[in-house]
Design an enzyme around this catalytic site. Structure first.
Site, mmCIF file in Angstrom:
data_model
loop_
_atom_site.group_PDB
_atom_site.id
_atom_site.type_symbol
_atom_site.label_atom_id
_atom_site.label_comp_id
_atom_site.label_asym_id
_atom_site.label_seq_id
_atom_site.Cartn_x
_atom_site.Cartn_y
_atom_site.Cartn_z
ATOM 1 N N TRP A 251 -3.742 -1.782 -1.424
ATOM 2 C CA TRP A 251 -3.806 -2.998 -2.244
ATOM 3 C C TRP A 251 -4.244 -4.096 -1.285
ATOM 4 O O TRP A 251 -3.512 -4.440 -0.361
ATOM 5 C CB TRP A 251 -2.444 -3.300 -2.865
ATOM 6 C CG TRP A 251 -2.454 -4.468 -3.806
ATOM 7 C CD1 TRP A 251 -3.244 -4.623 -4.907
ATOM 8 C CD2 TRP A 251 -1.646 -5.633 -3.743
ATOM 9 N NE1 TRP A 251 -2.974 -5.816 -5.530
ATOM 10 C CE2 TRP A 251 -2.007 -6.455 -4.845
ATOM 11 C CE3 TRP A 251 -0.669 -6.083 -2.889
ATOM 12 C CZ2 TRP A 251 -1.395 -7.687 -5.095
ATOM 13 C CZ3 TRP A 251 -0.067 -7.301 -3.149
ATOM 14 C CH2 TRP A 251 -0.432 -8.090 -4.215
ATOM 15 N N LYS B 299 3.203 -2.941 -7.379
ATOM 16 C CA LYS B 299 4.597 -2.781 -7.767
ATOM 17 C C LYS B 299 5.532 -3.543 -6.839
ATOM 18 O O LYS B 299 6.533 -4.087 -7.263
ATOM 19 C CB LYS B 299 4.992 -1.297 -7.764
ATOM 20 C CG LYS B 299 6.403 -1.036 -8.238
ATOM 21 C CD LYS B 299 6.617 -1.522 -9.659
ATOM 22 C CE LYS B 299 8.032 -1.362 -10.115
ATOM 23 N NZ LYS B 299 8.272 -2.009 -11.411
ATOM 24 N N ASN C 68 0.523 0.054 6.138
ATOM 25 C CA ASN C 68 0.926 -0.795 5.025
ATOM 26 C C ASN C 68 1.595 -2.018 5.626
ATOM 27 O O ASN C 68 2.536 -1.904 6.397
ATOM 28 C CB ASN C 68 1.918 -0.058 4.109
ATOM 29 C CG ASN C 68 2.525 -1.020 3.076
ATOM 30 O OD1 ASN C 68 1.873 -1.968 2.675
ATOM 31 N ND2 ASN C 68 3.772 -0.789 2.685
ATOM 32 N N GLY C 69 1.080 -3.210 5.298
ATOM 33 C CA GLY C 69 1.683 -4.444 5.809
ATOM 34 C C GLY C 69 0.617 -5.383 6.320
ATOM 35 O O GLY C 69 -0.560 -5.239 6.019
ATOM 36 N N GLU D 135 10.630 -14.217 -19.506
ATOM 37 C CA GLU D 135 10.324 -12.809 -19.222
ATOM 38 C C GLU D 135 9.335 -12.254 -20.247
ATOM 39 O O GLU D 135 8.403 -11.523 -19.894
ATOM 40 C CB GLU D 135 11.611 -11.987 -19.202
ATOM 41 C CG GLU D 135 11.424 -10.494 -19.016
ATOM 42 C CD GLU D 135 10.741 -10.128 -17.701
ATOM 43 O OE1 GLU D 135 10.619 -11.003 -16.824
ATOM 44 O OE2 GLU D 135 10.282 -8.971 -17.581
ATOM 45 N N GLU E 11 1.081 -10.191 -17.792
ATOM 46 C CA GLU E 11 0.745 -9.286 -16.678
ATOM 47 C C GLU E 11 0.151 -7.959 -17.151
ATOM 48 O O GLU E 11 -0.520 -7.275 -16.390
ATOM 49 C CB GLU E 11 1.947 -9.038 -15.781
ATOM 50 C CG GLU E 11 3.083 -8.246 -16.379
ATOM 51 C CD GLU E 11 4.175 -7.971 -15.343
ATOM 52 O OE1 GLU E 11 3.864 -7.672 -14.188
ATOM 53 O OE2 GLU E 11 5.341 -8.076 -15.709
ATOM 54 N N ARG F 48 1.730 1.578 -5.833
ATOM 55 C CA ARG F 48 1.889 0.627 -4.725
ATOM 56 C C ARG F 48 0.583 -0.074 -4.380
ATOM 57 O O ARG F 48 0.533 -0.933 -3.521
ATOM 58 C CB ARG F 48 2.433 1.348 -3.495
ATOM 59 C CG ARG F 48 3.795 1.986 -3.678
ATOM 60 C CD ARG F 48 4.255 2.661 -2.417
ATOM 61 N NE ARG F 48 4.355 1.702 -1.347
ATOM 62 C CZ ARG F 48 5.417 0.906 -1.142
ATOM 63 N NH1 ARG F 48 6.441 0.984 -1.962
ATOM 64 N NH2 ARG F 48 5.449 0.051 -0.150
ATOM 65 N N CYS G 239 0.887 -1.168 0.000
ATOM 66 C CA CYS G 239 0.000 0.000 0.000
ATOM 67 C C CYS G 239 0.924 1.217 0.000
ATOM 68 O O CYS G 239 2.129 1.088 0.134
ATOM 69 C CB CYS G 239 -0.851 -0.003 1.266
ATOM 70 S SG CYS G 239 -1.888 -1.435 1.396
ATOM 71 N N HIS H 14 8.355 -32.450 -25.495
ATOM 72 C CA HIS H 14 7.998 -33.346 -24.372
ATOM 73 C C HIS H 14 6.594 -33.054 -23.858
ATOM 74 O O HIS H 14 6.366 -33.016 -22.645
ATOM 75 C CB HIS H 14 9.048 -33.195 -23.269
ATOM 76 C CG HIS H 14 10.424 -33.559 -23.717
ATOM 77 N ND1 HIS H 14 10.869 -34.856 -23.863
ATOM 78 C CD2 HIS H 14 11.443 -32.770 -24.142
ATOM 79 C CE1 HIS H 14 12.101 -34.872 -24.323
ATOM 80 N NE2 HIS H 14 12.486 -33.618 -24.489
ATOM 81 N N LYS I 233 5.710 -10.632 -19.233
ATOM 82 C CA LYS I 233 5.299 -9.281 -19.634
ATOM 83 C C LYS I 233 3.952 -9.323 -20.342
ATOM 84 O O LYS I 233 3.059 -8.519 -20.057
ATOM 85 C CB LYS I 233 6.358 -8.676 -20.564
ATOM 86 C CG LYS I 233 7.581 -8.200 -19.826
ATOM 87 C CD LYS I 233 7.300 -6.910 -19.117
ATOM 88 C CE LYS I 233 7.891 -6.695 -17.759
ATOM 89 N NZ LYS I 233 8.053 -7.723 -16.829
#
Ligand code: AGP
Length: 607
Positions: A75, A602, A101-102, A483, A490, A27, A2, A506, A487
């Site tokens: 968040w 983030k 935040n936490g 990667e 997301e 955030r 947050c 396979h 990208k």
């Protein structure tokens, strides 16, 4: 993940807090709120959704004249995104407001104690526990500082927290444990915030709080104390060089695009002061006090994990250091066997990722030295590492990490060359050649990026409707395939899988059909013939192929995307931006929220 901001000073505090939250939205942004004292009353105004919803609500309220306020952008971890779960929270008696935040891991136990004392606390809101515990503490302690400290000592987990009281309108009380909190020191005003951009327009002088520290600040004074015994902590003011432009979009539509185009400068900045061009040597004084390890265990999450996977190739081939690379959330719960001369390297842009921080602490508990590779100065991982090497990439605002990975790879290449130098495992000629390639990259990328962007835009229109994508790579291109897939997933919400090209046969190749295109990394290296045969295998199942390749290579594919040749693993610095731009243009074409994708934050500061 947050964002919090507190202000005590001489300006209209509520608009300033909201402005600060705007710069902290990356955030977390599923709800937001502010708290302030006005006409002797403690007010909170909160709204579900992005900051704009709070701003709309504030516009309908009477003018606020307070010169102290707190703000929070959330968040969700406990409790769904809803106004009732938005911060700030008030104590039952309305005398205290808190932002947090936490995660308070023992909030259930603390809540039960409060319930027996007659308090009411919402079922899944843990922050209300802290503010009511502080209110309870005021009945037993002479000052709010003592009461706040008393409450915090009972809380286990992670918090960056700030409290205001109705009867102390211009004073902020804040504390941190395993979540970022920074003090901004102004003239006639002081700030607390989760991150520097929140108050950068007002001051560049900051104090980084450590875990277990508590701060009292008003317009003219600030003091940092140790939570354990409220003894005064000796803190140093640091001056931040970042300019605000660095945290603005600079003319690009999104932070992500800006940060992709910043990569040439980032490469140069990462190398600045670390390469002696005359002697073709690398200097990383941050690591001089540590030996070259017998074995290196790289631990990280997400994109940072992909950086580590890529770096394994050069750390082993250049520095002859055996390397393992592991996802932090797996490493931290494994009884990892670490030799006495092993070292752990944690890679983290934010320096606050909970799983990576926990992995660091586990390694330290096992008596192993930990190298931190971070972008955020003074972050928790940076401060808890045995040695930290900063990637110097400047603030990365977009949730999708782009320049952070580029900067991590530069620093990892320099570490590999530095260790090769120390152990004499690489010829001077090869080292000089690698440094020459690295030094040429900024100009090469500066030239290539606009063309890459054009191609990405064209391809995005062709492939934006795909329901799934394969990304194939071999050797040092395998991490890049992972990667590229991450990208795309997301920010465009299209399913994508990064796969080792040789592994497709396979099983996964059964998925291929004309609606399931493949993005193949087919570069001019010794593995090209193998990749080419994998491409043919996909085409035999009518799969469409975009091949990211180099000039002069014979390929018969649906789209051959030619990028400049860079020999060996350093070709990654040209491959990565192409993959980033393709995912960006697909997401942009689909109208997605590129900088703040749904469900993401983030910095993932919870497990
Ligand atoms: C990358 O685009 C993602 N946003 C995510 O995977 C990120 O890399 C991961 O959460 C690790 O973050 P860190 O580097 O700050 O530790």
């Amino acid at each position: 993940m947050c964002g919090i901001i507190g202000y005590a000073g001489h300006r209209p505090a509520v608009p300033l807090a909201v402005e600060g939250l705007r710069r902290l939205e990356y955030r977390g942004y599923d709800s937001a709120g502010v708290a302030f004292v006005q006409n002797g009353e403690l007010h909170t105004i909160r709204a579900e959704g992005k900051l704009a919803a709070l701003e709309e609500k504030l516009a309908t309220c009477p003018n606020t004249t307070a010169t102290a306020a707190m703000g929070h952008t959330r968040w969700a971890t406990h409790g769904i995104p809803a106004e009732r779960n938005a911060h700030p929270h008030l104590s039952n008696d309305g005398t205290l407001a808190i932002i947090h935040n936490g995660i308070i891991e023992n909030y259930q136990e603390l809540k039960n104690d409060l319930l027996t004392l007659g308090y009411t606390v919402a079922p899944d809101a843990e922050t209300e526990v802290l503010v009511n515990l502080t209110a309870e503490g005021r009945k037993q302690h002479a000052s709010l500082l003592d009461a706040f400290a008393w409450a915090l000592r009972q809380a286990h987990g992670a918090y960056a927290v700030c409290v205001m009281a109705k009867d102390e309108p211009g004073v902020l009380y804040a504390a941190r444990l395993a979540a970022p909190l920074i003090l901004g020191i102004g003239t006639g005003e002081n700030f607390v915030a989760s991150d520097i951009p929140a108050f950068l327009p007002y001051t560049r002088d900051v104090v980084f709080l450590e875990d277990g520290e508590i701060v009292r600040a008003d317009a003219n004074r600030w003091q940092v104390l140790r939570l354990a015994d409220l003894s005064v902590a000796d803190k140093r003011i640091q001056h931040i060089q970042w300019d605000m432009q660095a945290a603005q979009k600079g003319g690009f539509k999104h932070f992500m695009l800006k940060e992709i185009f910043e990569q040439p400068r980032v490469i140069a900045d990462c190398m600045a002061g670390r390469v002696d061009e005359a002697r073709n040597t690398v200097a990383l004084p941050e690591l001089d006090a540590l030996p070259v390890p017998d074995r290196l265990h790289i631990v990280a999450c997400g994109t940072s994990y992909h950086s580590g996977l890529w770096a394994r190739h050069i750390l082993e081939s250049w520095a002859k250091v055996p390397v393992t690379v592991e996802i932090a959330s797996e490493f931290r719960y494994r009884d990892a066997l670490l030799g006495k001369n092993d070292m752990v390297m944690v890679i983290s842009q934010s320096g606050e990722t909970a799983d990576t921080l926990a992995a660091l602490r586990m390694a330290r508990d096992k008596g192993v030295q930990v190298i931190g590779l971070c972008n955020v100065v003074g972050s928790s991982i940076a401060r808890e590492s045995s040695a930290v090497v900063y990637t110097q990439a400047g603030p990365e605002i977009s949730v999708a990490s782009t320049k952070a990975m580029c900067s991590q790879m530069v620093v990892l290449a320099l570490i590999a060359l530095s260790w090769a130098q120390r152990n004499d495992t690489l010829s001077q000629a090869t080292r000089a050649q690698m440094l020459h390639i690295l030094r040429a990259l900024p100009a090469q990328l500066e030239t290539a990026l606009p063309m890459m962007h054009d191609t990405a835009q064209q391809l995005a229109r062709t492939y934006a409707k795909a329901r799934s994508f394969f990304y194939l790579g071999r050797g040092h291109c395998y991490p890049l395939a992972l990667e590229g897939a991450l990208k795309l997933k997301e920010i465009s919400y299209i399913h994508a899988e990064g796969y080792a090209s040789g592994e497709m046969k396979h099983g996964p190749i059964a998925l291929v059909d004309p609606e399931f295109p493949t993005f193949a990394l087919a570069l001019d290296d010794e593995l090209f013939p193998k990749v080419k045969s994998n491409i043919v295998e996909v085409q035999a199942r009518r799969g469409k192929i975009i091949a990211l390749t180099n000039p002069g290579l014979e390929l018969s594919v649906d789209h051959s995307w030619v990028i400049p040749t860079v020999q060996g693993p350093l070709s990654a610095f040209l491959v990565l931006p192409a993959l980033q731009l393709f995912s960006y243009e697909v997401a942009e074409y689909l109208g997605k929220d590129v900088d703040q994708p749904r469900n993401l934050a983030k910095s993932v500061t919870v497990e």
